[in-house]
Scaffold this active site. Structure first.
Site, PDB file in Angstrom:
ATOM      1  N   GLN A   1       1.028  -1.217  -0.105  1.00  0.00           N
ATOM      2  CA  GLN A   1      -0.063  -0.279   0.076  1.00  0.00           C
ATOM      3  C   GLN A   1       0.821   1.338   0.071  1.00  0.00           C
ATOM      4  O   GLN A   1       0.635   2.250  -0.720  1.00  0.00           O
ATOM      5  CB  GLN A   1      -0.888  -0.047   1.181  1.00  0.00           C
ATOM      6  CG  GLN A   1      -1.851  -1.222   1.287  1.00  0.00           C
ATOM      7  CD  GLN A   1      -2.573  -1.021   2.574  1.00  0.00           C
ATOM      8  OE1 GLN A   1      -3.428   0.064   2.433  1.00  0.00           O
ATOM      9  NE2 GLN A   1      -2.345  -2.027   3.537  1.00  0.00           N
ATOM     10  N   LEU A   2       1.914   1.065   0.730  1.00  0.00           N
ATOM     11  CA  LEU A   2       2.709   2.385   0.764  1.00  0.00           C
ATOM     12  C   LEU A   2       3.623   3.059  -0.530  1.00  0.00           C
ATOM     13  O   LEU A   2       3.540   3.984  -0.721  1.00  0.00           O
ATOM     14  CB  LEU A   2       4.100   2.240   2.007  1.00  0.00           C
ATOM     15  CG  LEU A   2       4.526   3.377   2.490  1.00  0.00           C
ATOM     16  CD1 LEU A   2       3.672   4.393   3.093  1.00  0.00           C
ATOM     17  CD2 LEU A   2       5.868   2.747   3.561  1.00  0.00           C
TER      18      LEU A   2
ATOM     19  N   HIS B   1       2.188   5.325  -3.246  1.00  0.00           N
ATOM     20  CA  HIS B   1       2.687   6.947  -2.981  1.00  0.00           C
ATOM     21  C   HIS B   1       3.607   7.248  -3.831  1.00  0.00           C
ATOM     22  O   HIS B   1       5.042   6.826  -3.246  1.00  0.00           O
ATOM     23  CB  HIS B   1       2.733   7.446  -1.715  1.00  0.00           C
ATOM     24  CG  HIS B   1       1.374   7.023  -1.034  1.00  0.00           C
ATOM     25  ND1 HIS B   1       0.031   8.087  -1.219  1.00  0.00           N
ATOM     26  CD2 HIS B   1       1.003   6.457   0.008  1.00  0.00           C
ATOM     27  CE1 HIS B   1      -0.880   7.638  -0.182  1.00  0.00           C
ATOM     28  NE2 HIS B   1      -0.242   6.524   0.266  1.00  0.00           N
TER      29      HIS B   1
ATOM     30  N   GLN C   1      13.596  -1.022   0.271  1.00  0.00           N
ATOM     31  CA  GLN C   1      12.791  -2.089   0.844  1.00  0.00           C
ATOM     32  C   GLN C   1      13.705  -3.135   0.806  1.00  0.00           C
ATOM     33  O   GLN C   1      14.387  -3.644   0.149  1.00  0.00           O
ATOM     34  CB  GLN C   1      11.658  -2.374   0.320  1.00  0.00           C
ATOM     35  CG  GLN C   1      10.800  -3.378   1.362  1.00  0.00           C
ATOM     36  CD  GLN C   1       9.560  -3.440   0.518  1.00  0.00           C
ATOM     37  OE1 GLN C   1       8.988  -3.003  -0.162  1.00  0.00           O
ATOM     38  NE2 GLN C   1       8.506  -4.386   1.419  1.00  0.00           N
ATOM     39  N   GLN C   2      13.577  -4.079   2.292  1.00  0.00           N
ATOM     40  CA  GLN C   2      14.253  -5.436   2.429  1.00  0.00           C
ATOM     41  C   GLN C   2      14.049  -6.225   1.168  1.00  0.00           C
ATOM     42  O   GLN C   2      12.721  -6.382   0.831  1.00  0.00           O
ATOM     43  CB  GLN C   2      13.881  -5.993   3.718  1.00  0.00           C
ATOM     44  CG  GLN C   2      14.489  -7.442   3.949  1.00  0.00           C
ATOM     45  CD  GLN C   2      13.713  -7.938   5.201  1.00  0.00           C
ATOM     46  OE1 GLN C   2      13.364  -7.394   6.091  1.00  0.00           O
ATOM     47  NE2 GLN C   2      13.534  -9.267   5.238  1.00  0.00           N
ATOM     48  N   SER C   3      14.947  -6.692   0.511  1.00  0.00           N
ATOM     49  CA  SER C   3      14.821  -7.707  -0.439  1.00  0.00           C
ATOM     50  C   SER C   3      14.632  -9.255  -0.258  1.00  0.00           C
ATOM     51  O   SER C   3      15.320  -9.716   0.515  1.00  0.00           O
ATOM     52  CB  SER C   3      16.163  -7.324  -1.540  1.00  0.00           C
ATOM     53  OG  SER C   3      16.022  -8.193  -2.693  1.00  0.00           O
TER      54      SER C   3
ATOM     55  N   ARG D   1      -4.072   8.163   5.075  1.00  0.00           N
ATOM     56  CA  ARG D   1      -3.830   6.880   5.668  1.00  0.00           C
ATOM     57  C   ARG D   1      -3.955   6.818   7.291  1.00  0.00           C
ATOM     58  O   ARG D   1      -3.966   5.787   7.996  1.00  0.00           O
ATOM     59  CB  ARG D   1      -2.307   6.540   5.646  1.00  0.00           C
ATOM     60  CG  ARG D   1      -1.771   6.415   3.984  1.00  0.00           C
ATOM     61  CD  ARG D   1      -2.737   5.113   3.448  1.00  0.00           C
ATOM     62  NE  ARG D   1      -2.329   4.860   2.000  1.00  0.00           N
ATOM     63  CZ  ARG D   1      -2.758   3.863   1.239  1.00  0.00           C
ATOM     64  NH1 ARG D   1      -3.854   3.263   1.729  1.00  0.00           N
ATOM     65  NH2 ARG D   1      -2.320   3.768  -0.047  1.00  0.00           N
TER      66      ARG D   1
END
Length: 204
Positions: free
Chosen positions: A74-75, A78, A85-87, A166
Site C-alpha cells: 500500500q505504501l 505513493h 525495502q528489504q529484498s 492513511r
C-alpha cells in the site's frame, strides 16, 4: 492494540519550517517580515490558501520495521517518494516472521488455520531452497503477512497527503497505525505544517 512495528525518524530538513518560510517569501520578496516565530503564521497562510508547493522544500525520512508486505504494498503506491525495502531476492526468508491480523487473533478457529498456513508456507519455502531454488523464485510462495523493513523519504507536502489518507478512520488498520506514529513524530518536528491533521482512533 500492541504495536508490532517500529517507526524511526532517520532525517528531517534542519529548521524545516523556517526554510519553508524563507522559500515562500521569495514569491513576495517579503524577507523583511521574517522574525523569530514568523514562520508559524506564514505556513498557516500557505496551507489555508492552498499554496502547498512551498512545503516541498523540506523532507523527512523514516525507517519502518516490522510492517507486513501487505502494508508496504500500500505504501509504495505513493509515488512522489523514495523507497528502499528489504529484498526477498537477496535476503533469505527461511525463518520469516509474520503479522497476524487482529480479526484473526480474535477467532480461535481462524487463528489455528492461519498459523498452520504460515507454517506450511515456511516449510515449502525451505524445501524449495533445499532443492536448489534461488530466493528470487522460492519467494513466490511467501504470504503478504511476512514482516518487512522499508525506508521512505518524502517532502512535507507529500507527507501531508499520505497522512490525510492513511490516518483516516476508513484506512486499513495496519497502515493507519503506522502512519499515526509517523504523524506523532512530525507534529513534534514540524508542528505548524501538521497541526491541522488528526489521527483516527484505533477501533481494534
Amino acid at each position: 492494540m500492541k504495536l508490532h512495528f517500529q517507526v524511526d525518524l532517520l532525517a528531517i530538513t534542519p529548521d524545516s519550517e523556517k526554510l519553508i518560510e524563507e522559500a515562500g517569501r521569495t514569491c513576495y520578496l517579503s524577507f523583511g517580515k521574517i522574525t523569530k516565530d514568523s514562520e508559524k503564521k506564514f505556513i498557516k497562510m500557505l496551507i489555508k490558501s492552498g499554496h502547498h508547493s512551498v512545503l516541498e522544500h523540506a523532507y523527512a525520512t523514516f525507517r519502518i520495521k516490522g510492517g507486513s508486505r501487505a502494508f508496504t504494498h500500500q505504501l509504495v503506491r505513493h509515488r512522489l517518494c523514495a523507497f528502499s525495502q528489504q529484498s526477498q531476492r537477496y535476503v533469505s526468508e527461511k525463518e520469516f516472521s509474520f503479522i497476524t491480523p487482529p480479526s484473526i487473533q480474535k477467532k480461535p478457529e481462524a487463528l489455528k488455520l492461519f498459523n498452520e498456513t504460515m507454517e506450511t508456507l515456511k516449510k515449502s519455502y525451505q524445501k524449495l531452497q533445499e532443492l536448489g531454488i534461488k530466493n528470487e523464485d522460492a519467494r513466490f510462495v511467501l504470504p503478504n503477512a511476512v514482516k518487512s523493513e522499508i525506508v521512505i523519504s518524502a517532502n512535507l507536502r507529500e507527507w501531508r497527503y499520505i497522512l490525510q489518507l492513511r490516518c483516516a478512520p476508513d484506512a486499513q488498520w495496519e497502515i493507519r497505525g503506522i502512519c499515526n506514529e509517523i504523524l506523532k513524530i512530525l507534529k513534534k518536528k514540524a508542528p505548524t505544517v501538521f497541526e491541522d491533521l488528526d489521527m483516527a482512533p484505533d477501533p481494534i
